[in-house]
Design a protein around this motif. Structure first.
Motif, PDB file in Angstrom:
ATOM      1  N   GLN A  86      -3.116  -3.063 -14.248  1.00  0.00           N
ATOM      2  CA  GLN A  86      -3.823  -3.265 -12.989  1.00  0.00           C
ATOM      3  C   GLN A  86      -4.516  -4.617 -12.997  1.00  0.00           C
ATOM      4  OE1 GLN A  86      -7.098  -0.626 -12.189  1.00  0.00           O
ATOM      5  NE2 GLN A  86      -6.922  -0.928  -9.987  1.00  0.00           N
ATOM      6  N   LYS A  87      -5.091  -4.989 -14.130  1.00  0.00           N
ATOM      7  CA  LYS A  87      -5.739  -6.289 -14.243  1.00  0.00           C
ATOM      8  C   LYS A  87      -4.707  -7.414 -14.159  1.00  0.00           C
ATOM      9  CE  LYS A  87      -8.889  -8.914 -17.155  1.00  0.00           C
ATOM     10  NZ  LYS A  87      -9.627  -8.935 -18.413  1.00  0.00           N
ATOM     11  N   GLN A  88      -3.553  -7.212 -14.797  1.00  0.00           N
ATOM     12  CA  GLN A  88      -2.513  -8.237 -14.838  1.00  0.00           C
ATOM     13  C   GLN A  88      -1.817  -8.392 -13.486  1.00  0.00           C
ATOM     14  OE1 GLN A  88       0.522  -7.433 -17.739  1.00  0.00           O
ATOM     15  NE2 GLN A  88       1.593  -9.348 -17.373  1.00  0.00           N
ATOM     16  N   TYR A  89      -1.470  -7.278 -12.838  1.00  0.00           N
ATOM     17  CA  TYR A  89      -0.650  -7.326 -11.625  1.00  0.00           C
ATOM     18  C   TYR A  89      -1.433  -7.073 -10.344  1.00  0.00           C
ATOM     19  CZ  TYR A  89       3.189  -7.117 -14.938  1.00  0.00           C
ATOM     20  OH  TYR A  89       4.045  -7.371 -15.972  1.00  0.00           O
ATOM     21  N   SER A  90      -2.689  -6.695 -10.429  1.00  0.00           N
ATOM     22  CA  SER A  90      -3.542  -6.388  -9.291  1.00  0.00           C
ATOM     23  C   SER A  90      -3.130  -5.048  -8.677  1.00  0.00           C
ATOM     24  CB  SER A  90      -3.484  -7.506  -8.261  1.00  0.00           C
ATOM     25  OG  SER A  90      -4.376  -7.263  -7.210  1.00  0.00           O
ATOM     26  N   LEU A  91      -3.767  -4.706  -7.582  1.00  0.00           N
ATOM     27  CA  LEU A  91      -3.460  -3.443  -6.917  1.00  0.00           C
ATOM     28  C   LEU A  91      -2.150  -3.556  -6.152  1.00  0.00           C
ATOM     29  CD1 LEU A  91      -6.991  -2.544  -5.535  1.00  0.00           C
ATOM     30  CD2 LEU A  91      -5.858  -1.599  -7.548  1.00  0.00           C
ATOM     31  N   ASN A  92      -1.519  -2.428  -5.924  1.00  0.00           N
ATOM     32  CA  ASN A  92      -0.243  -2.384  -5.227  1.00  0.00           C
ATOM     33  C   ASN A  92      -0.482  -1.966  -3.780  1.00  0.00           C
ATOM     34  OD1 ASN A  92       2.450  -2.442  -4.740  1.00  0.00           O
ATOM     35  ND2 ASN A  92       2.902  -0.482  -5.688  1.00  0.00           N
ATOM     36  N   ASN A  93      -1.123  -2.849  -3.031  1.00  0.00           N
ATOM     37  CA  ASN A  93      -1.427  -2.568  -1.630  1.00  0.00           C
ATOM     38  C   ASN A  93      -0.279  -2.994  -0.736  1.00  0.00           C
ATOM     39  OD1 ASN A  93      -3.971  -1.596  -2.270  1.00  0.00           O
ATOM     40  ND2 ASN A  93      -4.922  -3.592  -2.044  1.00  0.00           N
ATOM     41  N   ILE A  94      -0.006  -2.176   0.257  1.00  0.00           N
ATOM     42  CA  ILE A  94       1.012  -2.498   1.246  1.00  0.00           C
ATOM     43  C   ILE A  94       0.285  -2.813   2.542  1.00  0.00           C
ATOM     44  CG2 ILE A  94       2.961  -1.625   2.580  1.00  0.00           C
ATOM     45  CD1 ILE A  94       3.579   0.181   0.176  1.00  0.00           C
ATOM     46  N   ILE A  95       0.518  -3.996   3.051  1.00  0.00           N
ATOM     47  CA  ILE A  95      -0.140  -4.430   4.273  1.00  0.00           C
ATOM     48  C   ILE A  95       0.812  -4.202   5.438  1.00  0.00           C
ATOM     49  CG2 ILE A  95      -1.169  -6.371   5.486  1.00  0.00           C
ATOM     50  CD1 ILE A  95      -1.773  -7.574   2.716  1.00  0.00           C
ATOM     51  N   GLU A  96       0.373  -3.358   6.355  1.00  0.00           N
ATOM     52  CA  GLU A  96       1.206  -3.065   7.514  1.00  0.00           C
ATOM     53  C   GLU A  96       0.832  -3.999   8.654  1.00  0.00           C
ATOM     54  OE1 GLU A  96       1.380   1.023   8.628  1.00  0.00           O
ATOM     55  OE2 GLU A  96       1.198   1.682   6.559  1.00  0.00           O
ATOM     56  N   SER A  97       1.832  -4.450   9.359  1.00  0.00           N
ATOM     57  CA  SER A  97       1.559  -5.308  10.506  1.00  0.00           C
ATOM     58  C   SER A  97       1.145  -4.437  11.688  1.00  0.00           C
ATOM     59  CB  SER A  97       2.779  -6.143  10.863  1.00  0.00           C
ATOM     60  OG  SER A  97       3.813  -5.304  11.310  1.00  0.00           O
ATOM     61  N   GLY A  98       0.314  -4.970  12.522  1.00  0.00           N
ATOM     62  CA  GLY A  98      -0.158  -4.235  13.683  1.00  0.00           C
ATOM     63  C   GLY A  98       0.785  -4.327  14.866  1.00  0.00           C
ATOM     64  N   ALA A  99       1.816  -5.151  14.744  1.00  0.00           N
ATOM     65  CA  ALA A  99       2.736  -5.355  15.862  1.00  0.00           C
ATOM     66  C   ALA A  99       3.638  -4.133  16.044  1.00  0.00           C
ATOM     67  CB  ALA A  99       3.585  -6.588  15.626  1.00  0.00           C
ATOM     68  N   ASN A 100       4.177  -4.035  17.235  1.00  0.00           N
ATOM     69  CA  ASN A 100       5.110  -2.969  17.559  1.00  0.00           C
ATOM     70  C   ASN A 100       6.419  -3.196  16.799  1.00  0.00           C
ATOM     71  OD1 ASN A 100       6.941  -1.209  18.721  1.00  0.00           O
ATOM     72  ND2 ASN A 100       6.121  -1.467  20.774  1.00  0.00           N
ATOM     73  N   PRO A 101       6.862  -2.234  15.981  1.00  0.00           N
ATOM     74  CA  PRO A 101       8.081  -2.452  15.190  1.00  0.00           C
ATOM     75  C   PRO A 101       9.333  -2.640  16.043  1.00  0.00           C
ATOM     76  CG  PRO A 101       7.279  -0.199  14.927  1.00  0.00           C
ATOM     77  CD  PRO A 101       6.254  -0.943  15.714  1.00  0.00           C
ATOM     78  N   TRP A 102       9.379  -2.042  17.229  1.00  0.00           N
ATOM     79  CA  TRP A 102      10.557  -2.206  18.082  1.00  0.00           C
ATOM     80  C   TRP A 102      10.650  -3.620  18.629  1.00  0.00           C
ATOM     81  CZ3 TRP A 102      14.381   0.969  17.712  1.00  0.00           C
ATOM     82  CH2 TRP A 102      14.149   2.282  17.316  1.00  0.00           C
ATOM     83  N   ILE A 103       9.511  -4.205  18.944  1.00  0.00           N
ATOM     84  CA  ILE A 103       9.520  -5.586  19.434  1.00  0.00           C
ATOM     85  C   ILE A 103       9.962  -6.527  18.324  1.00  0.00           C
ATOM     86  CG2 ILE A 103       8.042  -7.467  20.257  1.00  0.00           C
ATOM     87  CD1 ILE A 103       6.420  -5.337  21.769  1.00  0.00           C
ATOM     88  N   GLU A 104       9.450  -6.310  17.113  1.00  0.00           N
ATOM     89  CA  GLU A 104       9.847  -7.136  15.974  1.00  0.00           C
ATOM     90  C   GLU A 104      11.340  -6.982  15.687  1.00  0.00           C
ATOM     91  OE1 GLU A 104       8.103  -9.436  14.185  1.00  0.00           O
ATOM     92  OE2 GLU A 104       6.606  -9.123  15.755  1.00  0.00           O
ATOM     93  N   LEU A 105      11.840  -5.763  15.761  1.00  0.00           N
ATOM     94  CA  LEU A 105      13.263  -5.522  15.533  1.00  0.00           C
ATOM     95  C   LEU A 105      14.103  -6.233  16.581  1.00  0.00           C
ATOM     96  CD1 LEU A 105      15.511  -4.031  13.985  1.00  0.00           C
ATOM     97  CD2 LEU A 105      15.168  -2.116  15.549  1.00  0.00           C
ATOM     98  N   THR A 106      13.678  -6.187  17.833  1.00  0.00           N
ATOM     99  CA  THR A 106      14.400  -6.859  18.910  1.00  0.00           C
ATOM    100  C   THR A 106      14.406  -8.364  18.702  1.00  0.00           C
ATOM    101  OG1 THR A 106      13.749  -5.089  20.413  1.00  0.00           O
ATOM    102  CG2 THR A 106      14.537  -7.129  21.407  1.00  0.00           C
TER     103      THR A 106
END
Length: 53
Positions: free
Chosen positions: A17-37
């Motif tokens: 944990q010290k070496q690699y840090s936390l395994n956080n996943i940051i989700e985008s606030g944008a609409n996934p359908w718009i990004e996919l389009t």
């Protein structure tokens, strides 16, 4: 190396944990359908298929 049926010890966990840090996943606030389009519209194969139709 650990055997496959063992997990990390507490010390190994803290070291990694010290070496690699936390395994956080940051989700985008944008609409996934718009990004996919948007991403799909940049694909040249899509434009080729539209032209062929």
């Amino acid at each position: 190396m650990l055997e496959s049926n063992q997990g990390l010890t507490c010390q190994e966990y803290l070291k990694r944990q010290k070496q690699y840090s936390l395994n956080n996943i940051i989700e985008s606030g944008a609409n996934p359908w718009i990004e996919l389009t948007k991403n799909t519209s940049k694909d040249p194969m899509i434009w080729f298929l539209i032209e062929v139709c």
